[in-house]
Design a protein around this motif. Sequence first.
Motif, short mmCIF file in Angstrom:
data_model
loop_
_atom_site.label_atom_id
_atom_site.label_comp_id
_atom_site.label_asym_id
_atom_site.label_seq_id
_atom_site.Cartn_x
_atom_site.Cartn_y
_atom_site.Cartn_z
N THR A 1 -10.18 -13.61 31.20
CA THR A 1 -9.48 -13.38 29.94
C THR A 1 -8.15 -14.12 29.93
O THR A 1 -7.37 -14.04 30.89
CB THR A 1 -9.23 -11.87 29.71
N GLN B 1 -14.46 -16.46 23.41
CA GLN B 1 -14.54 -15.54 22.27
C GLN B 1 -13.27 -14.70 22.19
O GLN B 1 -12.79 -14.19 23.21
CB GLN B 1 -15.76 -14.63 22.41
N ARG C 1 -11.84 -14.36 25.90
CA ARG C 1 -12.66 -14.24 27.11
C ARG C 1 -13.57 -15.46 27.21
O ARG C 1 -14.26 -15.84 26.26
CB ARG C 1 -13.51 -12.97 27.08
N THR D 1 -11.31 -11.59 21.81
CA THR D 1 -11.63 -10.18 22.04
C THR D 1 -10.56 -9.24 21.47
O THR D 1 -10.82 -8.04 21.32
CB THR D 1 -11.79 -9.89 23.54
N THR E 1 -9.68 -14.26 14.64
CA THR E 1 -10.22 -12.95 14.29
C THR E 1 -11.06 -12.44 15.46
O THR E 1 -11.64 -13.24 16.22
CB THR E 1 -11.09 -13.02 13.03
N ILE E 2 -11.13 -11.13 15.59
CA ILE E 2 -11.90 -10.54 16.69
C ILE E 2 -13.36 -10.94 16.57
O ILE E 2 -13.97 -10.83 15.50
CB ILE E 2 -11.75 -9.01 16.70
N GLY E 3 -13.92 -11.40 17.70
CA GLY E 3 -15.32 -11.81 17.72
C GLY E 3 -15.55 -13.28 17.45
O GLY E 3 -16.66 -13.78 17.68
N ALA E 4 -14.52 -13.99 16.97
CA ALA E 4 -14.69 -15.40 16.66
C ALA E 4 -14.83 -16.21 17.94
O ALA E 4 -14.17 -15.94 18.94
CB ALA E 4 -13.49 -15.90 15.85
N VAL E 5 -15.70 -17.20 17.92
CA VAL E 5 -15.89 -18.10 19.05
C VAL E 5 -15.04 -19.35 18.78
O VAL E 5 -15.16 -19.98 17.72
CB VAL E 5 -17.37 -18.48 19.22
#
Length: 268
Positions: A105, A77, A99, A79, A122-126
């Motif tokens: 990380t 993901q 992460r 972060t 993008t932040i949070g994207a898996v």
Amino acid sequence: MQFRQQALSKLQSPEELDLPVRFARPQGWLVLTVTVLVMIAATVWAVTGTVSATLTAPGILTHGRGSYVLQSPVAGQVTAVLAEEGQPVAAGAPLARIRTVQGTTTVVRALAAGRLTSLVATIGAVVTTGADLAAVERTNGPHDPLTATLYVPATSAATLPAGAAVDLTVASAPTQRFGVLRGHVAAIGRTAQSRQRISAFLGSSQLGEQFSRAGQPVAVLVRLDTASTATGYAWSTSDGPPFALDSMTQATAAVHLAAQHPIDWLLS
């Protein structure tokens, strides 16, 4: 028989023998004269005149050194995103943190200096291993000159002469207001470009698909003419747009081919 007798009688009648014979009316002479003059003018133009021909091709403004795509080395993901699209980046600069499920990380870094042209992460994207995160265009610095890369059908590339004048309609600068961007053909590719090769050079699979949709094209490099304008390049208007041009801006080119005599053009 009746008509024959009337004709013979008319020939034997002497009262109209002194009248002049009228071969054509004045209007007929006028039409004949105009026709002859037009034919003479057309012949002179066919021998001494020239026919201008242009070739239209899609293209894109770049810094000429190509791009590369950064892919995720691990699954996990996102972060943190540490850069912004459009920014210059240095070689080794961190662009994103990922992460993994194990809690470690990984920092994704730029491979070479350039300009961040596309940021997918993008932040949070898996993301999965090998997923595209960003595209970076290689540059030496902000003052690198722009060039235009055209993608010309392979069947037409052989007709392009080196040094041919090129008019570029730039997507971000409306022609009606700012005119066209001026340039000249600097180099013509020797081989056709595959979709994968175009995608790798531009750092975009979408552009690779777009420019190869009609078949494998030949890449043509256009050097832009410089001038004292806000963009630093010459335009058909005196000033051109009052803003700088960005790389990866799409354009449509009209390449001016060598002029031909009309008679050669008709016979070819």
